[in-house]
Enzyme design. Sequence first.
Site, PDB file in Angstrom:
ATOM      1  N   ARG A  65       0.788  -1.249   0.000  1.00 21.64           N
ATOM      2  CA  ARG A  65       0.000   0.000   0.000  1.00 21.64           C
ATOM      3  C   ARG A  65       0.811   1.286   0.000  1.00 21.64           C
ATOM      4  O   ARG A  65       0.240   2.361  -0.094  1.00 21.64           O
ATOM      5  CB  ARG A  65      -0.965   0.044   1.197  1.00 21.64           C
ATOM      6  N   HIS A 180      -3.690 -11.277 -12.963  1.00 22.65           N
ATOM      7  CA  HIS A 180      -4.923 -11.431 -12.182  1.00 22.65           C
ATOM      8  C   HIS A 180      -6.013 -11.650 -13.227  1.00 22.65           C
ATOM      9  O   HIS A 180      -6.465 -10.701 -13.852  1.00 22.65           O
ATOM     10  CB  HIS A 180      -5.159 -10.141 -11.380  1.00 22.65           C
ATOM     11  N   HIS A 233      -3.471 -16.143  -7.926  1.00 20.77           N
ATOM     12  CA  HIS A 233      -4.623 -16.641  -7.138  1.00 20.77           C
ATOM     13  C   HIS A 233      -5.668 -17.404  -7.955  1.00 20.77           C
ATOM     14  O   HIS A 233      -6.806 -16.983  -8.103  1.00 20.77           O
ATOM     15  CB  HIS A 233      -5.293 -15.510  -6.363  1.00 20.77           C
ATOM     16  N   ASP A 306      -1.816 -13.000  -1.392  1.00 21.03           N
ATOM     17  CA  ASP A 306      -2.580 -11.830  -1.864  1.00 21.03           C
ATOM     18  C   ASP A 306      -2.967 -10.949  -0.667  1.00 21.03           C
ATOM     19  O   ASP A 306      -4.092 -10.434  -0.591  1.00 21.03           O
ATOM     20  CB  ASP A 306      -3.824 -12.246  -2.658  1.00 21.03           C
ATOM     21  N   HIS A 310      -6.906  -3.476   4.428  1.00 25.45           N
ATOM     22  CA  HIS A 310      -7.790  -2.325   4.281  1.00 25.45           C
ATOM     23  C   HIS A 310      -8.067  -1.750   5.667  1.00 25.45           C
ATOM     24  O   HIS A 310      -7.974  -2.462   6.671  1.00 25.45           O
ATOM     25  CB  HIS A 310      -9.118  -2.717   3.628  1.00 25.45           C
TER      26      HIS A 310
END
Lengths: 430, 312
Positions: A65, A180, A233, A306, A310
């Site tokens: 992030r 992805h 993933h 992954d 948040h």
Amino acid sequence: MKQLIKGGRVIDPANGIDGRKDILVEGKIISQVADQLEVSGEVVVIDAENMIVTPGLIDMHVHLREPGQEYKETILSGSRAAAAGGFTAVACMPNTNPVADNKAVVRFILDQAERVGLVKVYPIGSITKGCQGEELAEIGELKEAGVVALSDDGHPVVNSEIMRRALEYARMFNLTVIDHCEDPNLVAEGYMHEGYTATVLGLRGIPSAAEEVMVARDIVLAELTGSPVHIAHISTAGSVRMVREAKKRGVSVTAEATPHHFTLTDEAVIGYDTATKVSPPLRSAEDREAVLEGLRDGTIDVIATDHAPHAREEKEVEYAYAPNGLVGLETAVPLVVSRLINPGVLSWSQAVAKLTVNPAKVLNLSAGTLSVGAPADLTIIDPEKEAVVDPDKFYSMGKNTPFKGWKLKGWPVLTMVNGQIVMQEGKIFA
Amino acid sequence: MLQRKDLLGLKELSADEIKLILDTAVPMKDIIQRDIKKVPTLRGKSMVTLFYEPSTRTRTSFEMAGKYLSADTASLAVSTSSVVKGESLIDTGKTIEVMGADVIVIRHQAAGAPHLLAKSVKARVINAGDGMHEHPTQGLLDLFTMREKKGDLGNLTVAILGDIMHSRVARSNIWGLTKFGAKVRVVGPSTLIPKEIQRMGVEVFHSVEEAVKGVDVINVLRVQRERQKKGLLPSFKEYAKLYGLDKKRALLAKPDALIMHPGPMNRGVEIMPDVYESDRSVVDEQVTNGVAVRMAILYLLMGGKGVNEATN
């Protein structure tokens, strides 16, 4: 300084080792591995009796992030979470703000990671400028700055022509493209796996086909270009089947699965806990079985988390409005042990390979082994340690885990990076 | 009394609980039909309606139900735009709670929003429709209407016609009806039938003629124009032609079959005026019954005195 890791069960898949060994670390490197080592002079002994000793674990799919979303996670907090989870290295996705589509952002990430000085942070550069899927990023410059792979994670490259050119171009720099796989038109406004549970909950579904059409395309493009593609993933039975078949034909495709996809199904969404909202979504029981089978037979090369932190207020909302993602760094090892190794899905050797040498190969890193002369990156796991997942104790700023309150067995107890202990018994040493 | 804090859906209710609500609604309906429509049962109790979606009948129905039982009622109108920029649902709920609300009635476009609210406040929460999930009070009023007109629900075959995928009304009806052993058929274009709905215990049809043959009830759902843009329907015209309930189709049901619609209707699209206006249509009674059922739910959740006193 000499450190002797004594009496542990050493699992080093790259060297075909699974047995009781002593490991001598001198300074930053592994200097000896043998059944029994007697060391003279000053030496710190680390007792690894009844423990599992593995090469330092590598999580090739995390979101740190920073820069841009430091309220969710920072390189510091993410590095601490990695160390706590037994990881000595992480590869971080480029969907920061600004996007890691240029040298400056990549260097910033590397500089921050060095200042933090805990685990190895490998930046992944974007495939296209701004992850917009329109023009190629300056991939040569990115390589020079130190990226280990390319991905537009979260914003898959929809334009097949751009993807084709990206694959061709990336190969010149020996960079794997990580995709992805999701067709955004098929995802539409879906919030969870399309199926009975979505019908009952009244949440719009995302069909397995959303992933599968892009996995199919990527396999075809990998064949066309001869360039390697790594499927991030993987979540559906159809995707696993296609990757298996492609590998059989010699296509250079690899794949990873996450602990949440091999552990949970769409039924976890019942109750609308937004910690279960993730992309790709938690799939059906049959899909989960297929992922387990893919891990077992080697179709799925890598286990990656992954890790997607948040902020609390972002997740404490209506299911439809919550962002996708869950944190994984601090629960990955006990989930691998409890859900894959203990039930006999994978041997220790197979599981450790998917967390060490296999991701290293995908990223073209000479890492993930306990070879003599290699950097002393290693992880010690207590296979008998039981603990309850408590997000309040996470080092990650993200508390968004669907595993809160789960009692799991097999936790990392020591993480060593370049001969330095960065985590011991849950404590972080910066 | 209902032994639960909230009413979030019919899936979670037992047949006994549903029966209790329907039985309680019978005397409540009498109150509505009196000259003086007020009993003191819920005096001193308060109800706040929190609607994130436009609604004409449900909100008014709840407010009148509360007032007939002497509860104090207030309403908070929330435009959908404030969801993104403004206060979170949890904070809004807590604000209403600390004002002293005993029950919060919520309508929300996001499935599961009432569950989030229910987890966050001590006040009781009634789901007045959440996304495509459930609309339990509509389901209950539909069951009430069917039972009143047709008797034992277990003997009925009910066809639910239209946009099943997006319909919370369909889901609540299915859960409620199947708990009593009724046979439920759903019929609509394949693009508007959600995946694996058979597992809810229904039979799926794509032909109206086949689906309504011999049924006791036809429950017609509203179809929305935006479905066209998402590629789910070619046009309203084609929908009306293939799925609109006209007289010819309605006559395939039992001669005394009920025609129901939760409203608001697109006349001439999903239902033709001659069907809506026929004497088999119970659309207006559904609305009256909605008030009675909501009175029963408010009473059963908020306590108050015994049911006899409530009806005195």
